[in-house]
Write an enzyme that holds these catalytic residues in place. Structure first.
Site, PDB file in Angstrom:
ATOM      1  N   ASP A  15       0.777  -1.248   0.000  1.00 23.50           N
ATOM      2  CA  ASP A  15       0.000   0.000   0.000  1.00 23.50           C
ATOM      3  C   ASP A  15       0.811   1.303   0.000  1.00 23.50           C
ATOM      4  O   ASP A  15       0.483   2.244   0.730  1.00 23.50           O
ATOM      5  CB  ASP A  15      -0.957   0.029   1.203  1.00 23.50           C
ATOM      6  CG  ASP A  15      -1.860  -1.183   1.271  1.00 23.50           C
ATOM      7  OD1 ASP A  15      -1.951  -1.928   0.278  1.00 23.50           O
ATOM      8  OD2 ASP A  15      -2.474  -1.402   2.328  1.00 23.50           O
ATOM      9  N   LYS A  77      -6.962  -4.827  -2.983  1.00 23.86           N
ATOM     10  CA  LYS A  77      -7.622  -5.416  -1.818  1.00 23.86           C
ATOM     11  C   LYS A  77      -8.506  -4.388  -1.129  1.00 23.86           C
ATOM     12  O   LYS A  77      -8.309  -3.184  -1.293  1.00 23.86           O
ATOM     13  CB  LYS A  77      -6.584  -5.975  -0.841  1.00 23.86           C
ATOM     14  CG  LYS A  77      -5.653  -4.912  -0.257  1.00 23.86           C
ATOM     15  CD  LYS A  77      -4.543  -5.561   0.552  1.00 23.86           C
ATOM     16  CE  LYS A  77      -3.631  -4.538   1.188  1.00 23.86           C
ATOM     17  NZ  LYS A  77      -4.224  -3.736   2.245  1.00 23.86           N
ATOM     18  N   CYS A 110      -2.234  -2.053   7.949  1.00 20.71           N
ATOM     19  CA  CYS A 110      -2.104  -3.071   6.899  1.00 20.71           C
ATOM     20  C   CYS A 110      -0.827  -3.903   7.030  1.00 20.71           C
ATOM     21  O   CYS A 110      -0.850  -5.121   6.833  1.00 20.71           O
ATOM     22  CB  CYS A 110      -2.200  -2.431   5.517  1.00 20.71           C
ATOM     23  SG  CYS A 110      -3.834  -1.701   5.204  1.00 20.71           S
TER      24      CYS A 110
END
Length: 182
Positions: A15, A77, A110
């Site tokens: 990310d 995701k 995350c």
């Protein structure tokens, strides 16, 4: 613990997207180190996976990182953990590697959730402390602590690269040395 080897390791970038990537603590250092890891993994034939959290809302992986990932496609995701994405897990399992170098943002969300899930699935996690971050330094530090307590190894970019390289001679050593010095 056994040291990582080129044959049993994969690099995971989580990310590093949009505006958030520039807002995290020490963002320039994190970006620079992720780029070094990508380049080193190319030299050492270590596969690379990368994930994007809801790219329609958060934006794509930043250009400085994405330009080095032309051979890979991102795993999109909506779960915080990459392991919540069936296509990510299928791809990871297909590589048949047990060591996962973890980088990205945010450490306490995350990166944390992915690292915990990876360890629950039996993978060894090598968290690269100078290649992960959060908006707040405290959140980054808390993420480090919790991930390490769960069983991950904390390493620096150089430590991981030289662990994979192992030998201070030859063409690969020369290429890696140039990457490290850059």
């Amino acid at each position: 613990m056994l040291m990582m080897t080129n044959e049993d390791t994969v690099l995971l970038i989580i990310d590093v997207q949009g505006k958030l990537a520039s807002l995290v603590y020490e963002s320039e250092i994190v970006e620079k180190n992720i780029r070094k890891l990508i380049k080193a993994c190319r030299v050492l034939d270590v596969p690379i996976l990368y994930a994007e959290q809801y790219p329609k809302g958060l934006g794509r992986t930043i250009e400085a990182v994405r330009e080095l990932l032309t051979e890979e496609a991102p795993h999109e995701k909506i779960t915080f953990s990459c392991c919540g994405s069936p296509d990510f897990m299928e791809h990871l399992r297909s590589l048949k590697r047990n060591e996962v170098i973890v980088t990205g943002i945010e450490t306490h969300v995350c990166v944390y959730q992915t690292s915990i899930d990876l360890m629950e699935y039996g993978y060894n996690v090598h968290l690269i402390t100078d290649a992960v971050s959060s908006r707040a330094r405290e959140d980054r530090e808390t993420g480090f602590h919790c991930i390490e307590k769960a069983g991950a190894w904390l390493k620096s970019t150089e430590m991981a690269i030289f662990e994979l390289l192992r030998v201070a001679q030859g063409e690969k050593f020369k290429e890696i040395s140039a990457i490290i010095k850059a």
